[in-house]
Design a protein around this motif. Structure first.
Motif, PDB file in Angstrom:
ATOM      1  N   LEU A  94      30.996  59.304  53.450  1.00 38.83           N
ATOM      2  CA  LEU A  94      29.581  59.598  53.225  1.00 38.83           C
ATOM      3  C   LEU A  94      29.297  59.903  51.750  1.00 38.83           C
ATOM      4  O   LEU A  94      28.151  59.826  51.309  1.00 38.83           O
ATOM      5  N   LEU A  95      30.357  60.261  50.992  1.00 39.88           N
ATOM      6  CA  LEU A  95      30.138  60.495  49.559  1.00 39.88           C
ATOM      7  C   LEU A  95      29.570  59.258  48.885  1.00 39.88           C
ATOM      8  O   LEU A  95      28.836  59.369  47.904  1.00 39.88           O
ATOM      9  N   GLY A  96      29.911  58.094  49.417  1.00 40.64           N
ATOM     10  CA  GLY A  96      29.379  56.855  48.860  1.00 40.64           C
ATOM     11  C   GLY A  96      27.873  56.753  48.999  1.00 40.64           C
ATOM     12  O   GLY A  96      27.214  56.044  48.242  1.00 40.64           O
ATOM     13  N   GLN A  97      27.320  57.502  49.976  1.00 46.51           N
ATOM     14  CA  GLN A  97      25.873  57.473  50.174  1.00 46.51           C
ATOM     15  C   GLN A  97      25.137  58.356  49.168  1.00 46.51           C
ATOM     16  O   GLN A  97      23.938  58.196  48.967  1.00 46.51           O
ATOM     17  N   ILE A  98      25.869  59.311  48.584  1.00 48.07           N
ATOM     18  CA  ILE A  98      25.184  60.256  47.689  1.00 48.07           C
ATOM     19  C   ILE A  98      25.701  60.168  46.259  1.00 48.07           C
ATOM     20  O   ILE A  98      25.406  61.010  45.443  1.00 48.07           O
ATOM     21  N   SER A  99      26.481  59.143  45.973  1.00 47.84           N
ATOM     22  CA  SER A  99      26.936  58.979  44.600  1.00 47.84           C
ATOM     23  C   SER A  99      27.006  57.506  44.281  1.00 47.84           C
ATOM     24  O   SER A  99      27.035  56.664  45.157  1.00 47.84           O
ATOM     25  N   ASP A 100      27.046  57.248  43.013  1.00 43.49           N
ATOM     26  CA  ASP A 100      27.113  55.864  42.560  1.00 43.49           C
ATOM     27  C   ASP A 100      28.044  55.883  41.359  1.00 43.49           C
ATOM     28  O   ASP A 100      27.634  56.042  40.238  1.00 43.49           O
ATOM     29  N   THR A 101      29.332  55.810  41.645  1.00 45.62           N
ATOM     30  CA  THR A 101      30.282  56.043  40.566  1.00 45.62           C
ATOM     31  C   THR A 101      31.297  54.924  40.451  1.00 45.62           C
ATOM     32  O   THR A 101      31.447  54.106  41.356  1.00 45.62           O
TER      33      THR A 101
END
Ligand code: ZN
Length: 234
Positions: free
Chosen positions: A79-86
């Protein structure tokens, strides 16, 4: 060897050089040590594969710790992929953003990791969390700062209503000193294991084997690792 600490420790273990040094540090101290990794959609799955290799090689290389190494856990935090763009989770180049932070930064990642780790530790009867956060080779990650982690220790201990100690053995060490710590803990055999089996490269490359290990040799993580190794060897 120091006296054994009867507590159970949970090591945040990515399969990289730093968390392997932390794992060795914990195994030297605590009666039981479990490991925790996070699948946050890393662009390079090699990191997750290295974790298990390092664990199994440790049992062969450092049998004095075998009876202490407990279960491994892998939590799905994609889910971190949903709140970050790194650059770690997307196919983007690593570069400095406005504000000076590298775009490998996932906002608040270590705060989330520690919170999940503490919840798991509570369930497993562990009261020590061990992480490789480090302020010395500070890349600008504010959630790696000593005060951030001390604040997390207080918040987690209050929120769980049980002591939850956050140990960061690398906090004030240079990369050269981290190599020295690993050598102190596990001798040449542990150094060889770290060189051959741990993964640090941001680009996910194994590539040729350099004196300091595998990797592209060009990215910031490889450069840091190579420079630290050279400084330790000097
Ligand atoms: Zn690299």
């Amino acid at each position: 060897m120091p006296d054994t600490d009867a507590r159970t420790a949970l090591v945040l273990f990515s399969g990289g050089q730093d968390s392997t040094a932390c794992l060795a540090w914990a195994l030297e101290r605590y009666a039981l040590v479990e490991t925790l990794g996070f699948d946050y959609g890393q662009r390079h799955r090699i990191e997750l594969a290295c974790r298990l290799t390092v664990r199994s090689e440790l049992l062969k290389t450092c049998p004095q710790w075998a009876s202490r190494l407990g279960d491994d856990h892998l939590l799905d935090l994609r889910l971190l992929g949903q709140i970050s763009d790194t650059a770690l989770t997307r196919d983007r180049a690593i570069e400095l953003q406005a504000g000076g932070l590298p775009n490998t930064f996932v906002p608040g990642r270590n705060l989330l990791f520690l919170t999940y780790a503490a919840a798991l530790a509570y369930r497993r009867g562990a009261s020590v969390l061990v992480g490789g956060m480090c302020e010395t080779d500070y890349s600008g990650y504010p959630d790696c700062r000593d005060n951030t982690l001390k604040a997390m220790q207080v918040a987690l201990s209050l929120g769980l209503d049980t002591p939850m100690v956050v140990e960061t053995p690398l906090m004030w060490l240079s990369k050269a000193q981290t190599w020295a710590l690993s050598h102190l803990l596990g001798g040449d055999a542990l150094i060889e294991l770290i060189i051959e089996h741990t993964h640090t490269c941001y680009l996910g490359q194994r590539g040729e084997r350099h004196a300091w290990g595998h990797g592209c040799g060009q990215c910031p993580a490889c450069e840091l690792r190579a420079a630290g190794f050279a400084a330790w060897r000097r």
